[in-house]
Design a protein around this motif. Structure first.
Motif, mmCIF file in Angstrom:
data_model
loop_
_atom_site.group_PDB
_atom_site.id
_atom_site.type_symbol
_atom_site.label_atom_id
_atom_site.label_comp_id
_atom_site.label_asym_id
_atom_site.label_seq_id
_atom_site.Cartn_x
_atom_site.Cartn_y
_atom_site.Cartn_z
ATOM 1 N N VAL A 29 0.841 -1.201 0.000
ATOM 2 C CA VAL A 29 0.000 0.000 0.000
ATOM 3 C C VAL A 29 0.874 1.249 0.000
ATOM 4 N N LEU A 30 1.842 1.288 0.903
ATOM 5 C CA LEU A 30 2.681 2.482 1.032
ATOM 6 C C LEU A 30 3.570 2.696 -0.181
ATOM 7 N N VAL A 31 4.099 1.610 -0.740
ATOM 8 C CA VAL A 31 4.930 1.723 -1.948
ATOM 9 C C VAL A 31 4.104 2.282 -3.096
ATOM 10 N N LEU A 32 2.918 1.730 -3.308
ATOM 11 C CA LEU A 32 2.074 2.200 -4.409
ATOM 12 C C LEU A 32 1.708 3.673 -4.244
ATOM 13 N N ILE A 33 1.332 4.071 -3.037
ATOM 14 C CA ILE A 33 0.949 5.462 -2.812
ATOM 15 C C ILE A 33 2.140 6.402 -3.041
ATOM 16 N N GLU A 34 3.308 6.025 -2.548
ATOM 17 C CA GLU A 34 4.495 6.873 -2.755
ATOM 18 C C GLU A 34 4.844 6.993 -4.233
ATOM 19 N N LEU A 35 4.765 5.878 -4.961
ATOM 20 C CA LEU A 35 5.134 5.907 -6.377
ATOM 21 C C LEU A 35 4.126 6.660 -7.236
ATOM 22 N N LEU A 36 2.956 6.967 -6.689
ATOM 23 C CA LEU A 36 1.997 7.805 -7.422
ATOM 24 C C LEU A 36 2.567 9.192 -7.654
ATOM 25 N N LEU A 45 12.983 5.669 -1.864
ATOM 26 C CA LEU A 45 11.680 5.035 -1.649
ATOM 27 C C LEU A 45 11.606 4.441 -0.248
ATOM 28 N N ARG A 46 12.687 3.844 0.193
ATOM 29 C CA ARG A 46 12.711 3.264 1.542
ATOM 30 C C ARG A 46 12.470 4.345 2.592
ATOM 31 N N ARG A 47 13.126 5.491 2.442
ATOM 32 C CA ARG A 47 12.924 6.595 3.392
ATOM 33 C C ARG A 47 11.498 7.130 3.314
ATOM 34 N N ALA A 48 10.983 7.298 2.107
ATOM 35 C CA ALA A 48 9.633 7.850 1.922
ATOM 36 C C ALA A 48 8.575 6.917 2.500
ATOM 37 N N VAL A 49 8.717 5.627 2.260
ATOM 38 C CA VAL A 49 7.760 4.650 2.789
ATOM 39 C C VAL A 49 7.829 4.626 4.308
ATOM 40 N N GLY A 50 9.040 4.688 4.855
ATOM 41 C CA GLY A 50 9.203 4.708 6.304
ATOM 42 C C GLY A 50 8.586 5.944 6.924
ATOM 43 N N ALA A 51 8.738 7.084 6.262
ATOM 44 C CA ALA A 51 8.183 8.337 6.783
ATOM 45 C C ALA A 51 6.658 8.316 6.749
ATOM 46 N N SER A 52 6.084 7.768 5.689
ATOM 47 C CA SER A 52 4.619 7.763 5.582
ATOM 48 C C SER A 52 3.989 6.649 6.413
ATOM 49 N N GLY A 53 4.733 5.580 6.650
ATOM 50 C CA GLY A 53 4.174 4.455 7.401
ATOM 51 C C GLY A 53 4.456 4.497 8.884
ATOM 52 N N ARG A 55 6.997 3.529 10.360
ATOM 53 C CA ARG A 55 7.973 2.495 10.720
ATOM 54 C C ARG A 55 8.918 2.325 9.553
ATOM 55 N N THR A 56 10.131 1.922 9.853
ATOM 56 C CA THR A 56 11.122 1.716 8.807
ATOM 57 C C THR A 56 10.932 0.347 8.177
ATOM 58 N N VAL A 57 10.885 0.326 6.857
ATOM 59 C CA VAL A 57 10.806 -0.944 6.140
ATOM 60 C C VAL A 57 12.232 -1.445 5.925
ATOM 61 N N SER A 58 12.456 -2.723 6.152
ATOM 62 C CA SER A 58 13.794 -3.284 5.951
ATOM 63 C C SER A 58 14.098 -3.342 4.454
ATOM 64 N N GLU A 59 15.375 -3.365 4.137
ATOM 65 C CA GLU A 59 15.774 -3.478 2.729
ATOM 66 C C GLU A 59 15.226 -4.758 2.120
ATOM 67 N N LYS A 60 15.304 -5.841 2.881
ATOM 68 C CA LYS A 60 14.816 -7.129 2.383
ATOM 69 C C LYS A 60 13.316 -7.070 2.080
ATOM 70 N N MET A 61 12.544 -6.488 2.993
ATOM 71 C CA MET A 61 11.093 -6.432 2.799
ATOM 72 C C MET A 61 10.728 -5.524 1.636
ATOM 73 N N LEU A 62 11.415 -4.393 1.509
ATOM 74 C CA LEU A 62 11.144 -3.496 0.390
ATOM 75 C C LEU A 62 11.519 -4.173 -0.928
ATOM 76 N N THR A 63 12.629 -4.875 -0.954
ATOM 77 C CA THR A 63 13.039 -5.599 -2.162
ATOM 78 C C THR A 63 11.982 -6.630 -2.545
ATOM 79 N N GLN A 64 11.522 -7.410 -1.565
ATOM 80 C CA GLN A 64 10.498 -8.424 -1.844
ATOM 81 C C GLN A 64 9.199 -7.783 -2.335
ATOM 82 N N THR A 65 8.816 -6.691 -1.701
ATOM 83 C CA THR A 65 7.587 -6.003 -2.099
ATOM 84 C C THR A 65 7.703 -5.491 -3.530
ATOM 85 N N LEU A 66 8.818 -4.845 -3.844
ATOM 86 C CA LEU A 66 9.013 -4.318 -5.195
ATOM 87 C C LEU A 66 9.054 -5.434 -6.232
#
Length: 154
Positions: A29-36, A45-53, A55-66
């Motif tokens: 959800v957060l990745v899609l909204i940020e990329l809009l 993107l990791r910083r932006a998602v963390g700021a809007s959510g 909580r900090t998203v891990s590199e591994k989780m962001l990689t898997q999500t992307l």
């Protein structure tokens, strides 16, 4: 993003449900909204998602999500052959459609949060009143009933 069944099994059983899980996942959800708003490099993107959510998203989780969103055709990964490597992420047309829907749902939840919180309070108060009534009928105090319920739950 873990789904209940293995990838191939889940896709065969209910492919649209699997995509819905990807789009509505915690980080999806957060990745899609940020990329809009614009395309991002991974660390941006990791910083932006963390700021809007919050909580900090891990590199591994962001990689898997992307990777998952890219596989579903929602995110485009543009790797430029330069040194140091530069990779940008943006939405595809399909991804933009999904992101707009998710953003609308996020806005709805934000706009209705007071009503949701009021409903939660009313539910909790009614539940507590029922438990207190049950405790009185059983000849116990509310605290004894609450403790018994907690011990059964653990």
């Amino acid at each position: 993003m873990t789904v209940s069944k293995s990838g191939a099994d889940a896709e065969a059983l209910c492919p649209h449900r699997l995509v819905l899980e990807h789009v509505t996942s915690r980080w999806g959800v957060l990745v899609l909204i940020e990329l809009l708003e614009r395309s991002y490099r991974f660390s941006e993107l990791r910083r932006a998602v963390g700021a809007s959510g919050g909580r900090t998203v891990s590199e591994k989780m962001l990689t898997q999500t992307l990777q998952t969103l890219e596989r579903d055709g929602l995110v485009h990964r543009d790797a430029k052959p330069v040194i140091p490597p530069r990779v940008d992420y943006s939405l595809t047309g399909l991804g933009r459609e999904a992101a707009e829907q998710v953003r609308a749902l996020a806005a709805w939840t934000h706009d209705r949060m007071e009503r949701v919180e009021a409903a939660r309070r009313a539910y909790d108060e009614a539940r507590d009143a029922r438990r207190a009534d049950e405790a009185r009928e059983a000849g116990r105090t509310y605290d004894e009933t609450r403790d018994a319920v907690r011990s059964r739950a653990s």
